[in-house]
Design a protein around this motif. Structure first.
Motif, PDB file in Angstrom:
ATOM      1  N   THR A  35       0.837  -1.208   0.000  1.00 14.67           N
ATOM      2  CA  THR A  35       0.000   0.000   0.000  1.00 14.67           C
ATOM      3  C   THR A  35       0.871   1.258   0.000  1.00 14.67           C
ATOM      4  N   LYS A  36       1.941   1.215   0.805  1.00  9.20           N
ATOM      5  CA  LYS A  36       2.859   2.358   0.864  1.00  9.20           C
ATOM      6  C   LYS A  36       3.567   2.547  -0.476  1.00  9.20           C
ATOM      7  N   SER A  38       2.450   1.765  -3.384  1.00  9.78           N
ATOM      8  CA  SER A  38       1.505   2.221  -4.418  1.00  9.78           C
ATOM      9  C   SER A  38       1.346   3.741  -4.423  1.00  9.78           C
ATOM     10  N   GLN A  39       1.666   4.391  -3.278  1.00  5.35           N
ATOM     11  CA  GLN A  39       1.518   5.852  -3.208  1.00  5.35           C
ATOM     12  C   GLN A  39       2.507   6.572  -4.110  1.00  5.35           C
ATOM     13  N   GLN A  40       3.510   5.825  -4.624  1.00 11.08           N
ATOM     14  CA  GLN A  40       4.492   6.431  -5.526  1.00 11.08           C
ATOM     15  C   GLN A  40       3.899   6.694  -6.923  1.00 11.08           C
ATOM     16  N   ARG A  42       1.728   8.579  -9.192  1.00 13.80           N
ATOM     17  CA  ARG A  42       1.086   9.899  -9.106  1.00 13.80           C
ATOM     18  C   ARG A  42      -0.123   9.999 -10.029  1.00 13.80           C
ATOM     19  N   GLU A  44      -4.382   8.842  -9.522  1.00 11.85           N
ATOM     20  CA  GLU A  44      -5.393   8.194  -8.682  1.00 11.85           C
ATOM     21  C   GLU A  44      -5.994   6.955  -9.345  1.00 11.85           C
ATOM     22  N   ARG A  47      -3.532   4.086  -9.267  1.00 12.31           N
ATOM     23  CA  ARG A  47      -3.266   3.793  -7.854  1.00 12.31           C
ATOM     24  C   ARG A  47      -4.416   3.003  -7.236  1.00 12.31           C
ATOM     25  N   LYS A 107       4.206   3.467 -12.388  1.00 14.97           N
ATOM     26  CA  LYS A 107       4.933   4.648 -11.929  1.00 14.97           C
ATOM     27  C   LYS A 107       5.741   5.256 -13.080  1.00 14.97           C
TER      28      LYS A 107
END
Length: 396
Positions: A35-36, A38-40, A42, A44, A47, A107
């Motif tokens: 999950t962390k 996946s925040q890379q 940019r 939505e 993601r 990404k």
């Protein structure tokens, strides 16, 4: 597959519960990690797709874990000598590796699109101020373009921006004396797909190598997390071995397999040791209630109930063996043997009652035969014993 005994199931209960908790922790940890990561991304849209896959992974892993119950775990360990929880860790590695690879692709894709879009937006911004030959309609469209759309859906943002470029292109064609803007316009247009240039073998090899390195890095991170999580409770020197493994720059599936084999062996030995300790305590407690006194506790527990008579009891892998002993001043006569057989019968009866009590408590114990006619009476002649002790004392 053969069935397993109640003793075997009890022997593996603590180990099973521990491993199940460890697996749940590993499953939750990999979800947090992915999950962390996946925040890379940019964007939505992509993601959210990755987050959905992570949740599906979490459900699949929990489903796999639920299939492993205590009875199935004991069957596998006893008859096939395999640890079914290994399947959970391999599933974590397989699924997480795929998701990490997808995260890296998304990404890179989004970043490449954003670079192109940001560059063109920056040039378009120059038309907002000062003198301009563009109509208010075009300027309004430029002003209304929502930059935050790139954070939500990069392809939709690109589509909207293409419409603005088309309006500018149309204006340039309709107005006279705008030759000086043609060069600028060409820079603003979205890049047309070009014929793929031939790539040298060296460049192709470099790309494959980079992709392989990213894949190995993602897998290595997942393996390192699992080993660190499982090794927290390990004693020395097992913990040091785990630390040496995680210090490697890149971890492989073989590293995980080697660690899990050692980890499983340690857990199994620990469970058996704890169960044997519990079994010895119960036997000691039951015999003391019957009037037996513990003389010494080593490989054999030595008990005495009547002067001159002793019983040695050994517990090993759920099996209880016993020896009936008598200290005597002279070689035993036929009368001695008849009399001692009666004492032996008392011991056999007491031993059987202890085993029955353990059975009521859910502990099945395998034992040697305790029929008095078949069980030897072990005689210790005091003279020989004292002579041996004196010889040993002289040697010291």
């Amino acid at each position: 597959m053969s069935s397993v005994s109640v003793f075997q199931i009890k022997a593996h209960r603590k180990e099973y519960n521990q491993k199940r908790q460890e697996s749940l922790k590993a499953i939750d940890n990999i979800r947090k990690y992915l999950t962390k990561q996946s925040q890379q991304i940019r964007e939505e849209k992509r993601r959210n797709k990755i987050l959905k896959r992570i949740e599906e992974l979490h459900k699949n892993l929990q489903s796999t874990l639920q299939e492993i119950d205590l009875h199935f775990y004991t069957e596998m360990k006893v008859h096939l000598k395999k640890d079914p929880f290994v399947r959970v860790y391999y599933s974590i590695e397989m699924y997480s590796k795929e998701i990490i690879k997808q995260i890296e692709r998304d990404k890179a894709y989004v970043e490449e699109k954003r670079k192109k879009l940001d560059k063109m937006i920056e040039k378009i911004e120059t038309f907002k101020g000062g003198e301009t030959i563009f109509s208010q309609n075009v300027l309004q469209k430029i002003s209304q373009f929502d930059k935050s759309l790139a954070e939500k859906d990069i392809e939709e943002a690109e589509k909207q921006f293409k419409k603005i470029i088309q309006m500018i292109d149309k204006t340039v064609k309709e107005e006279k004396g705008l030759k000086k803007l043609e060069k600028l316009l060409s820079n603003l247009k979205l890049e047309e797909p070009e014929v793929k240039k031939s790539v040298s073998l060296l460049e192709e090899e470099k790309k494959l190598k980079e992709e392989r390195e990213r894949e190995l890095k993602g897998r290595s991170l997942a393996i390192k997390m699992l080993i660190k999580s499982l090794s927290e409770e390990l004693p020395q020197p097992f913990k040091s071995e785990a630390e040496k493994i995680t210090e490697k720059p890149v971890l492989s599936t073989q590293d995980l397999s080697d660690f899990l084999i050692k980890y499983s062996d340690w857990k199994e030995k620990q469970a058996l040791q704890n169960l044997e300790k519990e079994l010895k305590e119960k036997i000691k407690s039951n015999l003391e209630e019957k009037g037996y006194t513990l003389i010494s506790d080593g490989v054999f527990m030595l008990f005495s109930r009547k002067e001159g008579y002793k019983v040695a009891v050994k517990v090993n892998n759920g099996k209880v063996t016993s020896k009936f002993l008598r200290e005597i001043d002279h070689p035993p006569s036929e009368y001695d043997r008849i009399k001692d057989t009666e004492e032996l019968k008392i011991w056999c009866r007491d031993q059987e009652e202890v085993f029955n009590q353990l059975k009521k408590e859910g502990i099945m114990v395998s034992q040697v035969t305790n029929i008095p006619d078949l069980m030897d009476i072990n005689y210790e002649i005091k003279e020989k014993k004292e002579k041996k002790i004196k010889e040993l004392t002289k040697e010291d």
